[in-house]
Design an enzyme around this catalytic site. Structure first.
Site, short mmCIF file in Angstrom:
data_model
loop_
_atom_site.label_atom_id
_atom_site.label_comp_id
_atom_site.label_asym_id
_atom_site.label_seq_id
_atom_site.Cartn_x
_atom_site.Cartn_y
_atom_site.Cartn_z
N CYS A 97 9.46 1.32 3.20
CA CYS A 97 10.69 0.17 3.56
C CYS A 97 12.08 0.57 3.57
CB CYS A 97 10.21 -1.11 2.52
SG CYS A 97 10.91 -0.55 0.95
N GLU B 137 9.55 -4.05 12.54
CA GLU B 137 9.54 -3.18 11.75
C GLU B 137 8.33 -2.26 12.04
OE1 GLU B 137 9.83 -2.01 6.85
OE2 GLU B 137 9.06 -4.02 7.55
N GLU C 157 -5.37 -3.30 -1.71
CA GLU C 157 -6.72 -3.13 -1.82
C GLU C 157 -7.00 -1.78 -0.86
OE1 GLU C 157 -5.71 -6.44 1.39
OE2 GLU C 157 -5.21 -5.84 -0.85
N PHE D 38 1.10 -1.15 -0.05
CA PHE D 38 0.06 -0.07 -0.15
C PHE D 38 0.77 1.31 0.14
CE2 PHE D 38 1.03 -0.50 4.62
CZ PHE D 38 1.46 0.92 5.01
N SER E 225 5.67 -6.89 2.94
CA SER E 225 6.08 -7.57 4.45
C SER E 225 6.98 -8.48 4.20
CB SER E 225 4.97 -7.69 5.40
OG SER E 225 4.10 -8.72 4.84
N LYS F 15 -1.78 -7.03 -9.12
CA LYS F 15 -2.77 -6.90 -8.09
C LYS F 15 -2.18 -5.85 -7.13
CE LYS F 15 -3.01 -8.82 -3.87
NZ LYS F 15 -3.72 -7.95 -3.32
#
Length: 497
Positions: A283, A382, A178, A151, A228, A175
């Site tokens: 990240c 994290e 969402e 995201f 992740s 994909k």
């Protein structure tokens, strides 16, 4: 305000989904529902893959120059629509508009790199490798590729995947997350406006079921993932077991070293921008600050400058950081801050912050822990929020050893005015991407993204030359053409030519 109903994108058209499960897309500054996204059915995913497979038959034969021209038009359209794309990012993700515009710019870099496909996809030839024998290599597309993105960068991460994948002659099923799909969908619409043929680029939405079906689908040949560590490891193992080529760019715990000879204000300002920008949801954010020697005395100034940073909705251009993407993300960060309070020294507390006019926003202010050690939860996890862990060490050697002991290897930075220290750091640090007086060392797109160790699975990363290798297979041809009147010298049962 009307609520957008997000469609699938299959065979060049937005397709209303027949899904039974839908998810609300929420503005993180207001909790207002701005869109609804479907979790595609298994049949809809199959339809997207079938469309891509059919399109591959003709797309792989498209001349390189024509693919290049489509990419040229695509980059022009994305540049023209930067403000529109950034506004969609801010509405659904929450990051500030300047930050969102910067994200579009980083995505543009990859599209611009894909415009060089006529030179990127060249093979090699050895003339007369043996008597009258030429040997040459071809870099041919794999077939249907797929991408699953996180995201936190709804424009940049898809750009890390499909532009180079389709420029090299593959077709694609994407994909997106969402949680914030609208900007990604607009990006795909611009790609088709630029001339990407129907079926070459398709989009499905969903959660674990859709991701697993993509991993298992026999007609998908390669899969790129960014997200992740837990999910990336699952994707890598499941898709690999299904015979796919896979790359997983995963979690991190990035460190920034400040040497006592660094430019003090430059170093502090850069570190705080890296740690707290996008509310820490990067990240590549430097979430651990390692102060070396006398630089440990700068902590008070670091705290005071952090305290002055402005928290607000992403639409407020002078805000330094916006809200976290969801209430769940905010709750997780707050829980980790609670944990850290019992482990380390809470030098700055970002809990309980209020933003005037936005009482329901997912806001957490800049938070700093000092006296952090490697065995603490706030160091090992994290956090993915605006939380900075500060570690103090005596020497550069101590800093390098501390960072190399961490299992992750996504990115790291050092601030110093010593060329010797900078070179020593880049040589001895065991991390894939290094910044020297640069806070977020994401390489420009014509270099590959080279995270390492627990931050990456797969030999090849996105962007640069490695992406061309990932999205193509090498075919080596050994050829000899006989003269029409040539007489055979007899049977040759050796391997020599």
């Amino acid at each position: 305000m009307s609520v957008r109903e997000i469609a699938l994108y299959i065979d060049g058209q937005p397709i209303p989904s027949k899904a039974e499960q839908w998810r609300d897309v929420v503005n993180p500054a207001t909790q207002e529902v701005v869109a609804r996204v479907p979790f595609a059915t298994r049949e809809e995913v199959d339809q997207a893959v079938a469309s891509a497979k059919q399109a591959f038959v003709s797309w792989r034969k498209m001349p390189l120059a024509k693919r290049m021209r489509i990419m040229l038009r695509f980059q022009a359209l994305v540049r023209e629509h930067t403000e529109e794309l950034a506004a969609l990012i801010t509405e659904e993700h929450g990051k500030t508009l300047p930050d969102a515009e910067g994200e579009v710019g980083r995505g543009l870099e990859v599209i611009e790199h894909a415009c060089s496909i006529t030179s990127l996809q060249l093979g090699e030839i050895a003339e007369n490798a043996a008597s009258d024998v030429n040997v040459y290599s071809l870099h041919q597309p794999l077939g249907v590729g797929a991408g699953i993105t996180a995201f936190n960068f709804p424009i940049m991460l898809p750009c890390f995947m499909f532009p180079l994948a389709i420029a090299t002659g593959n077709t694609f099923v994407l994909k997106p997350s969402e949680q914030d799909p609208s900007s990604t969908m607009r990006l795909v619409e611009l790609a088709h406006e630029a001339g990407v043929p129907n079926g070459v680029l398709n989009v499905v939405h969903g959660g674990p079921d859709v991701a697993n079906h993509i991993c298992d689908h026999p007609d998908i040949k390669a899969l790129s993932f960014i997200g992740s560590t837990a999910i990336g490891t699952h994707i890598y193992e499941r898709a690999g077991a299904a015979g796919k080529r896979v790359q997983s760019m995963m979690g991190a715990k990035n460190h920034c070293v400040i040497m006592p000879d660094a430019n003090r204000s430059q170093a502090i300002n850069n570190v705080l921008g890296s740690a707290f920008g996008a509310a820490g949801q990067r990240c590549m954010a430097n979430s651990v600050l390692v102060l070396v020697g006398e630089a440990r005395q700068w902590l008070e100034e670091i705290v005071e400058k952090s305290r002055e940073m402005k928290v607000g909705p992403g639409t407020q251009r002078d805000a330094d950081l916006g809200p976290l993407v969801s209430p769940a993300a905010r709750d997780r960060v707050l829980k980790l801050i609670d944990t850290g309070e019992s482990e380390a020294t809470l030098a700055l507390d970002g809990r309980g912050i209020s933003v005037e006019g936005y009482p329901d926003g997912n806001f957490v202010g800049p938070t700093i822990f000092s006296d952090v050690t490697a065995d603490m939860t706030i160091y090992k996890e994290e956090i993915f929020g605006p939380v900075l862990c500060v570690v103090g060490v005596e020497t550069l050697d101590d800093a390098i050893a501390f960072i190399n002991a961490n299992p992750n290897g996504n990115g790291t930075s050092i601030f110093t005015n010593s060329g010797w220290a900078g070179r020593r750091f880049e040589s001895d640090i065991d991390v894939g991407q290094v910044g020297i007086n640069v806070p977020i060392p994401v390489p420009v797109a014509y270099f590959s993204f080279t995270g390492s160790r627990a931050s990456k699975l797969g030999d090849l990363g996105p962007n640069g030359k490695q992406a061309i290798q990932f999205w193509t297979q090498t075919k080596t041809v050994t050829s000899r053409w006989f003269e029409p009147e040539n007489v055979s010298g007899g049977i040759n049962s050796t391997i020599s030519m």
